[in-house]
Design an enzyme around this catalytic site. Sequence first.
Site, PDB file in Angstrom:
ATOM      1  N   ASP A   1     -12.546 -21.237 -25.896  1.00  0.00           N
ATOM      2  CA  ASP A   1     -12.774 -22.501 -25.654  1.00  0.00           C
ATOM      3  C   ASP A   1     -12.998 -22.770 -24.216  1.00  0.00           C
ATOM      4  O   ASP A   1     -12.812 -22.402 -23.455  1.00  0.00           O
ATOM      5  CB  ASP A   1     -11.536 -23.363 -26.444  1.00  0.00           C
ATOM      6  CG  ASP A   1     -10.199 -22.878 -26.072  1.00  0.00           C
ATOM      7  OD1 ASP A   1     -10.107 -22.157 -25.034  1.00  0.00           O
ATOM      8  OD2 ASP A   1      -9.373 -23.124 -26.887  1.00  0.00           O
TER       9      ASP A   1
ATOM     10  N   GLU B   1      -7.676 -27.982 -34.166  1.00  0.00           N
ATOM     11  CA  GLU B   1      -6.504 -29.021 -34.269  1.00  0.00           C
ATOM     12  C   GLU B   1      -6.091 -29.002 -35.641  1.00  0.00           C
ATOM     13  O   GLU B   1      -7.019 -29.192 -36.734  1.00  0.00           O
ATOM     14  CB  GLU B   1      -6.819 -30.349 -33.477  1.00  0.00           C
ATOM     15  CG  GLU B   1      -7.033 -30.255 -31.930  1.00  0.00           C
ATOM     16  CD  GLU B   1      -5.747 -29.976 -31.167  1.00  0.00           C
ATOM     17  OE1 GLU B   1      -4.898 -29.377 -31.674  1.00  0.00           O
ATOM     18  OE2 GLU B   1      -5.886 -30.361 -29.933  1.00  0.00           O
TER      19      GLU B   1
ATOM     20  N   HIS C   1      -2.177 -25.382 -33.404  1.00  0.00           N
ATOM     21  CA  HIS C   1      -3.638 -25.151 -33.210  1.00  0.00           C
ATOM     22  C   HIS C   1      -3.848 -23.686 -32.534  1.00  0.00           C
ATOM     23  O   HIS C   1      -2.787 -23.158 -32.021  1.00  0.00           O
ATOM     24  CB  HIS C   1      -3.937 -26.242 -32.292  1.00  0.00           C
ATOM     25  CG  HIS C   1      -3.932 -26.175 -30.805  1.00  0.00           C
ATOM     26  ND1 HIS C   1      -3.986 -27.175 -30.001  1.00  0.00           N
ATOM     27  CD2 HIS C   1      -3.752 -24.947 -29.979  1.00  0.00           C
ATOM     28  CE1 HIS C   1      -3.578 -26.800 -28.895  1.00  0.00           C
ATOM     29  NE2 HIS C   1      -3.331 -25.528 -28.708  1.00  0.00           N
TER      30      HIS C   1
ATOM     31  N   ASN D   1       1.363 -27.759 -31.964  1.00  0.00           N
ATOM     32  CA  ASN D   1       0.962 -28.300 -33.287  1.00  0.00           C
ATOM     33  C   ASN D   1       0.383 -27.321 -34.037  1.00  0.00           C
ATOM     34  O   ASN D   1      -0.116 -27.920 -35.204  1.00  0.00           O
ATOM     35  CB  ASN D   1       0.227 -29.443 -32.980  1.00  0.00           C
ATOM     36  CG  ASN D   1      -1.010 -29.112 -32.478  1.00  0.00           C
ATOM     37  OD1 ASN D   1      -1.223 -28.059 -32.110  1.00  0.00           O
ATOM     38  ND2 ASN D   1      -1.897 -30.187 -32.223  1.00  0.00           N
TER      39      ASN D   1
HETATM   40  C1  F6R Z   1      -6.374 -21.579 -24.791  1.00  0.00           C
HETATM   41  C2  F6R Z   1      -6.194 -21.906 -26.352  1.00  0.00           C
HETATM   42  C3  F6R Z   1      -5.150 -22.903 -26.644  1.00  0.00           C
HETATM   43  C4  F6R Z   1      -3.901 -22.204 -26.351  1.00  0.00           C
HETATM   44  C5  F6R Z   1      -2.643 -22.904 -27.018  1.00  0.00           C
HETATM   45  C6  F6R Z   1      -1.316 -22.572 -26.234  1.00  0.00           C
HETATM   46  O1  F6R Z   1      -7.685 -21.019 -24.633  1.00  0.00           O
HETATM   47  O2  F6R Z   1      -7.283 -21.717 -27.179  1.00  0.00           O
HETATM   48  O3  F6R Z   1      -4.888 -22.876 -28.157  1.00  0.00           O
HETATM   49  O4  F6R Z   1      -3.601 -20.792 -26.400  1.00  0.00           O
HETATM   50  O5  F6R Z   1      -2.715 -24.281 -26.469  1.00  0.00           O
HETATM   51  O6  F6R Z   1      -1.173 -22.672 -24.970  1.00  0.00           O
HETATM   52  P1  F6R Z   1       0.057 -22.379 -23.905  1.00  0.00           P
HETATM   53  O7  F6R Z   1      -0.221 -20.988 -23.716  1.00  0.00           O
HETATM   54  O8  F6R Z   1      -0.310 -22.830 -22.529  1.00  0.00           O
HETATM   55  O9  F6R Z   1       1.330 -22.835 -24.392  1.00  0.00           O
END
Ligand code: F6R
Length: 237
Positions: free
Chosen positions: A67, A140, A135, A133
């Site tokens: 992303d 989301e 995702h 959450n």
């Molecule tokens: C990042 C992504 C997100 C993260 C998720 C966890 O490229 O796609 O889904 O993997 O938000 O983030 P952290 O690792 O910072 O807790």
Amino acid sequence: MKWIVCQGYETMCQKAGEQFKAFLSQKPDGVLGLATGSSPLGLYDYFARQTAAGAMDFSRVTTFNLDEYVPMAEDHPQSYRYFMDHNLFSRINIDPGNTFVPKGEETLSCSEYDQMIRKRGGIDLQLLGVGHNGHIGFNEPGERLIAGTHITKLAPSTLSANARFFGEGERVPDKAVTMGMATIMSAKEILVLIGGRDKHPVVNALLDDGVTTHCPATFLKLHPRVTIYCDKEAYEG
Ligand code: F6R
């Protein structure tokens, strides 16, 4: 789903790193799906150390990131392209021309990203972190999930979680381009990193038997080859 519960974050990254290393020794020209955020940082350190020691070789590897914020210029220090260049690509022997991060300009064609992945033979091993959450990528929670790469509005909880990466007064973009659920699920194998007590609710949702759009990570239960590397805090709460 296979669970590997580790004592702490470092062991978790070491063990996940060993899986990547074993994979690349079998398939040196493999296609990897990569993530940003804090979860993979220790793993990227492992890749850098192994490359320096001559124990991992990325010269024939292709990568596709999950992303990118929208709108976001590639050279902006908060862009995921910048994150990847800084935290990984500049530290391993990968050909920069074989690293793909979705472009954060509104004019981009999302279906083109999925086509590019297919053209390279699909993703062999996809790395994921999981949001508080539930995702994955920036798919989301909601009534409806989207299959292909698409532009999405970030959930308020994601905006506040990601604010920690931005300076004071800097606005977190509220949109992103993300691989869709089918893009992620079509990876041949998936490796998930989950660390910290605050992720325990997501671990619980992954351990029970439900699959729900309100916790997109639960869709991983439908994939035949998923390994979750998790630390004790996340697992036990
Ligand atoms: C990042 C992504 C997100 C993260 C998720 C966890 O490229 O796609 O889904 O993997 O938000 O983030 P952290 O690792 O910072 O807790």
